[in-house]
Design a protein around this motif. Structure first.
Motif, mmCIF file in Angstrom:
data_model
loop_
_atom_site.group_PDB
_atom_site.id
_atom_site.type_symbol
_atom_site.label_atom_id
_atom_site.label_comp_id
_atom_site.label_asym_id
_atom_site.label_seq_id
_atom_site.Cartn_x
_atom_site.Cartn_y
_atom_site.Cartn_z
ATOM 1 N N ARG A 21 0.762 -0.942 0.268
ATOM 2 C CA ARG A 21 -0.007 -0.016 -0.188
ATOM 3 C C ARG A 21 0.698 1.615 -0.204
ATOM 4 N NH1 ARG A 21 -2.627 -1.004 4.098
ATOM 5 N NH2 ARG A 21 -1.654 0.373 5.758
ATOM 6 N N GLU A 22 1.573 1.301 0.828
ATOM 7 C CA GLU A 22 2.810 2.657 0.737
ATOM 8 C C GLU A 22 3.265 2.804 -0.508
ATOM 9 O OE1 GLU A 22 6.235 2.129 3.183
ATOM 10 O OE2 GLU A 22 4.384 1.167 5.095
ATOM 11 N N VAL A 23 3.867 1.811 -1.579
ATOM 12 C CA VAL A 23 4.206 2.205 -2.741
ATOM 13 C C VAL A 23 3.437 2.334 -3.488
ATOM 14 C CG1 VAL A 23 5.232 1.515 -4.624
ATOM 15 C CG2 VAL A 23 6.433 0.031 -2.592
ATOM 16 N N ALA A 70 -0.212 3.403 -2.843
ATOM 17 C CA ALA A 70 -0.525 4.815 -3.394
ATOM 18 C C ALA A 70 0.363 6.419 -2.923
ATOM 19 C CB ALA A 70 -0.678 4.877 -1.412
ATOM 20 N N LYS A 71 1.615 6.060 -3.441
ATOM 21 C CA LYS A 71 1.708 7.196 -3.500
ATOM 22 C C LYS A 71 2.261 7.163 -4.968
ATOM 23 C CE LYS A 71 7.801 7.705 -4.259
ATOM 24 N NZ LYS A 71 9.067 7.246 -3.977
ATOM 25 N N TYR A 72 2.513 6.582 -5.669
ATOM 26 C CA TYR A 72 1.749 5.883 -6.596
ATOM 27 C C TYR A 72 0.646 6.573 -7.974
ATOM 28 C CZ TYR A 72 6.624 5.500 -7.407
ATOM 29 O OH TYR A 72 9.006 5.851 -7.592
ATOM 30 N N GLU A 106 -0.899 8.863 -5.956
ATOM 31 C CA GLU A 106 -0.776 10.443 -6.186
ATOM 32 C C GLU A 106 -0.191 10.876 -8.125
ATOM 33 O OE1 GLU A 106 0.175 14.169 -3.530
ATOM 34 O OE2 GLU A 106 0.387 12.205 -2.187
ATOM 35 N N ALA A 107 0.327 10.427 -7.650
ATOM 36 C CA ALA A 107 1.820 10.762 -9.276
ATOM 37 C C ALA A 107 1.302 10.515 -10.359
ATOM 38 C CB ALA A 107 3.058 10.204 -8.956
ATOM 39 N N SER A 124 11.060 4.790 -11.516
ATOM 40 C CA SER A 124 11.318 4.699 -9.931
ATOM 41 C C SER A 124 10.025 3.818 -8.963
ATOM 42 C CB SER A 124 10.862 6.117 -9.674
ATOM 43 O OG SER A 124 9.538 6.993 -10.183
ATOM 44 N N PHE A 125 9.530 3.395 -10.274
ATOM 45 C CA PHE A 125 8.148 2.416 -9.319
ATOM 46 C C PHE A 125 8.903 0.686 -9.460
ATOM 47 C CE2 PHE A 125 4.824 -0.830 -9.558
ATOM 48 C CZ PHE A 125 3.808 -0.393 -8.363
ATOM 49 N N ASP A 184 11.286 1.177 -6.441
ATOM 50 C CA ASP A 184 10.472 1.601 -4.834
ATOM 51 C C ASP A 184 9.540 -0.316 -4.853
ATOM 52 O OD1 ASP A 184 10.767 3.930 -4.302
ATOM 53 O OD2 ASP A 184 9.423 4.339 -5.079
#
Length: 247
Positions: free
Chosen positions: A85-87, A89-91, A93-94, A228-229, A232
């Motif tokens: 989820r951390e990964v 959720a970050k992406y 948004e991007a 970057s995905f 990560d």
């Protein structure tokens, strides 16, 4: 939706899970319907980058639309295990920010084309009655009915500038015809493919590419997000493969 497979035994025509039960989907046997999907995001994001490198903003929009509509929903993210989820959720948004940069006049048409193209991939393997196919058909019907009866209702069209109003009125008969085919004419994967082509053609007619500067900026951003995905995800999984983290 990614066609990512868990292992060689799971992708045969009679694929089964380790506990002996048939997978939810033969097309995507690793699929978890209630959580965000790392392999799906990776596949969609890679496709976005590839499409923009070819100068094809509409395909990029379709890939983003499918990803945000079916894989990175708030409900699925909330149910996703913490590490993934951390990964995601970050992406999410991007990717949403990139979607805004590529914003089109009628995003509903893009979303319909995206939904139907994904539905085809499931239907070819899992059959037209599979829940993932029917869910996308239902969503597509909702979107096109909303276009005809709400967004492009006569009183709404009168509020548009004359040029835009004329352009929309020119494609309304095509939208109406495609809607009838969608609602009444799909009984096989071939039917579904035909309808998806019609909506994709209409969407490309209405939702043209952004200006060259915007396209180039989006291309660069998508390529960076794709790279970057992957980094990560490897970091989150400790350098392990997706399969090994799920065993």
């Amino acid at each position: 939706m990614s066609n990512f497979k868990q292992n060689d035994t799971s992708i045969s025509g009679s694929a089964v899970m380790e506990n002996g039960a048939a997978p939810y989907s033969q097309y995507a046997p690793d699929m978890h319907v209630s959580v965000g999907c790392i392999p799906c995001t990776r596949a969609h994001l890679s496709s976005v980058s590839a499409a923009l490198k070819e100068g094809d903003a509409e395909t990029a929009r379709e890939e983003i639309s499918a990803l945000m509509e079916y894989d990175l929903t708030p409900e699925k993210l909330a149910a996703t295990p913490d590490k993934d989820r951390e990964v995601l959720a970050k992406y999410a948004e991007a990717i949403s920010s990139l979607q805004q940069k590529l914003a089109e006049r009628v995003p509903e048409l893009t979303a319909i084309a995206a939904s139907l193209k994904e539905a085809i991939r499931f239907a070819r393997v899992d059959g037209i009655e599979h829940p993932e196919v029917q869910m996308r058909l239902e969503r597509s019907e909702e979107l096109v009915n909303g276009l005809e009866r709400i967004r492009f209702a006569p009183e709404k069209l009168l509020l548009l500038d004359p040029k835009t109003r004329d352009e929309i009125k020119q494609v309304l008969p095509e939208i109406r015809e495609a809607r009838h085919q969608l609602v009444n004419g799909i009984t096989t994967p071939d039917d579904l493919e035909f309808v998806s082509v019609r909506f994709a053609e209409i969407s490309r007619k209405v939702n043209v590419n952004p200006d060259q500067e915007t396209l180039q900026l989006a291309q660069k951003e998508a390529a960076e997000l794709n790279s970057s995905f992957r980094r990560d995800v490897l970091k989150a999984w400790g350098g392990k493969s997706y399969e090994s983290t799920r065993q």
